[in-house]
Enzyme design. Structure first.
Site, PDB file in Angstrom:
ATOM      1  N   GLY A 209      -2.085  10.844  34.345  1.00  0.00           N
ATOM      2  CA  GLY A 209      -1.484   9.536  34.129  1.00  0.00           C
ATOM      3  C   GLY A 209       0.014   9.508  33.891  1.00  0.00           C
ATOM      4  O   GLY A 209       0.630   8.451  34.022  1.00  0.00           O
ATOM      5  N   ASP A 210       0.613  10.653  33.543  1.00  0.00           N
ATOM      6  CA  ASP A 210       2.057  10.661  33.268  1.00  0.00           C
ATOM      7  C   ASP A 210       2.603  12.068  33.461  1.00  0.00           C
ATOM      8  O   ASP A 210       3.249  12.628  32.572  1.00  0.00           O
ATOM      9  CB  ASP A 210       2.327  10.164  31.845  1.00  0.00           C
ATOM     10  CG  ASP A 210       3.817   9.939  31.578  1.00  0.00           C
ATOM     11  OD1 ASP A 210       4.583   9.820  32.549  1.00  0.00           O
ATOM     12  OD2 ASP A 210       4.215   9.904  30.393  1.00  0.00           O
ATOM     13  N   LEU A 211       2.357  12.630  34.633  1.00  0.00           N
ATOM     14  CA  LEU A 211       2.664  14.037  34.853  1.00  0.00           C
ATOM     15  C   LEU A 211       4.069  14.220  35.405  1.00  0.00           C
ATOM     16  O   LEU A 211       4.279  14.658  36.529  1.00  0.00           O
ATOM     17  CB  LEU A 211       1.630  14.659  35.792  1.00  0.00           C
ATOM     18  CG  LEU A 211       1.525  16.190  35.769  1.00  0.00           C
ATOM     19  CD1 LEU A 211       1.343  16.705  34.352  1.00  0.00           C
ATOM     20  CD2 LEU A 211       0.383  16.646  36.645  1.00  0.00           C
ATOM     21  N   ASN A 215       6.197  16.750  30.732  1.00  0.00           N
ATOM     22  CA  ASN A 215       4.832  16.886  30.225  1.00  0.00           C
ATOM     23  C   ASN A 215       4.114  18.095  30.818  1.00  0.00           C
ATOM     24  O   ASN A 215       2.889  18.105  30.950  1.00  0.00           O
ATOM     25  CB  ASN A 215       4.030  15.612  30.518  1.00  0.00           C
ATOM     26  CG  ASN A 215       4.464  14.454  29.641  1.00  0.00           C
ATOM     27  OD1 ASN A 215       5.127  14.648  28.630  1.00  0.00           O
ATOM     28  ND2 ASN A 215       4.107  13.248  30.027  1.00  0.00           N
TER      29      ASN A 215
END
Length: 325
Positions: A209-211, A215
Site C-alpha cells: 500500500g505504500d512501498l 519503507n
C-alpha cells in the site's frame, strides 16, 4: 516513559535502556534493550503514535504488519503487540522485534521485485474479496477498506475518498472536478471493468500500500530486503507497482520487468500502462493532501487525468460521432 506498560502486555520484565531510533514524520520511534527471563539480551523497536486517530492508526499498522509477516516472514519485522502508552496524551504503541536495517542500493531493488512478487503470488485472502478487516492510514490519511466483491467497486470508492480528502485540504479545482466526472463515469469502468469478466477473475493479493523507498531497507544480519510501514488491503497486485510508475519515480524499468517474470501483467496487457497511471492517481492525491505546499502533486494529478480522459473519453466520443454519420 511507562516501560512497565510493555511488561503488562507480555513483554520483557527487565529493561536495560531505551533511546530514540530512526526518523518518522507522524510518530516517535525508539530502540528498547531488555533481558528475557533467562537473562539473555533482547532488542525491540517501539513506535508510539500520538493524536485523536492514534488508536486506529496503530491498529491499522499492526494488522498490516501482521498480515505481511504471515506471508513473507523473512522480509518484514515481526509485530508483537499493541497497547496504550499514555492514555492522558492519547498515545498508543506497537512493539516489534528489532531489525538492524541498512539502506538499500540499486543492486537490492531487483530483490525487492522478487519479494513483492512473492507477497502477491503466495498471499491468499480468506474472504476472497477486496478490502481489509480494519481501516488503515496512509500517513495520517484514513483508508476505510470496506469489503466488496469487485476490484472496480473497491478502487472507485477508495479513489473518490482520496479526491475528497485532497479537496478538503487544498481547495477545489475546476479542472480536476470536470475531469473527475469523466474519470469515474467512463475511464474507471472501462479500464477496471475489463479486468473482471465472465472468463477472467482477478487473484486477490495482499497489498503493501505504500512501498516507496523510505519503507524498505536491508536486514543487516540476513541481508534480506525488508519492507515495513504498510497500509495494507486485499486488492489487485498491480496497484503496488504504481508507486514505481513514471509519474511517481525514476525507478529502472528493469525492476518492474523482473517483477513480471514472476507474475505476468493482467489482461488486457496492452492497457497495463494506463492502469498504472490510474492507480498512481491515488498515490499523488495522498501526497497532495499530506504535503499541500508542494504543487507538483496536483500538477501530476491533472496530467494523468487529462491523458486518461483524452484517450478513453474523447476518443470514444469521436468514434461514436464518426460511426453515427
Amino acid at each position: 516513559m511507562p516501560l512497565e506498560v510493555l511488561s503488562s502486555h507480555g513483554g520483557p520484565s527487565l529493561f536495560v535502556s531505551i533511546s530514540p531510533h530512526g526518523t518518522s514524520q507522524w510518530n516517535y520511534t525508539y530502540q528498547v534493550e531488555a533481558k528475557d527471563n533467562l537473562g539473555l539480551p533482547r532488542s525491540y523497536f517501539l513506535k508510539v503514535v500520538v493524536g485523536p486517530c492514534a488508536e486506529d492508526m496503530v491498529r491499522g499498522e499492526y494488522e498490516s504488519a501482521k498480515s505481511l509477516h504471515t506471508w513473507i516472514p523473512q522480509h518484514t519485522p515481526h509485530p508483537l503487540f499493541t497497547g496504550v502508552w499514555d492514555p492522558e496524551q492519547k498515545e498508543f504503541f506497537i512493539l516489534f522485534e528489532f531489525v538492524e536495517m541498512l539502506p538499500t542500493g540499486l543492486e537490492h531493488l531487483k530483490l525487492l521485485a522478487d519479494v513483492l512478487a512473492e507477497l502477491h503470488e503466495t498471499s491468499e485472502c480468506p474472504d476472497v474479496r477486496f478490502g481489509f478487516p480494519v481501516p488503515t492510514y496512509h500517513g495520517t490519511l484514513r483508508q476505510d477498506n470496506f469489503w466488496v466483491d469487485t476490484w472496480q467497486a473497491f478502487y472507485t470508492h477508495a479513489l473518490l475518498c482520496s479526491f475528497r480528502k485532497d479537496q478538503s485540504i487544498n481547495g477545489p479545482s475546476e479542472e480536476i472536478a470536470a475531469l473527475q466526472k469523466d474519470l469515474f463515469e467512463f475511464v474507471i469502468p472501462r479500464l477496471l471493468g475489463a479486468l473482471e469478466t465472465r472468463d477472467q477473475k482477478l487473484k486477490v493479493s495482499l497489498i503493501h500500500g505504500d512501498l516507496w523507498s523510505g519503507n524498505m531497507a536491508l536486514d543487516s544480519k540476513t541481508r534480506h530486503v525488508t519492507i515495513f510501514d504498510a497500509c495494507s488491503f486485499w486488492g489487485h497486485n498491480e496497484y503496488d507497482l504504481a508507486e514505481w510508475g513514471p509519474s511517481r519515480s525514476n525507478l529502472d524499468p528493469c525492476i518492474v520487468e523482473r517483477y513480471h517474470t514472476h507474475i505476468p501483467r493482467s489482461a488486457p496487457q496492452d492497457e497495463y500502462d494506463d492502469r498504472i497511471r490510474l492507480y498512481s492517481l491515488r498515490f499523488n492525491l495522498h501526497d497532495s493532501a499530506l504535503f499541500p505546499s508542494r504543487p507538483i502533486y496536483r500538477q501530476r494529478i491533472k496530467e494523468v487525468m487529462r491523458y486518461l480522459v483524452q484517450k478513453y473519453v474523447c476518443a470514444a466520443l469521436n468514434r461514436f460521432r464518426y460511426e453515427g454519420q
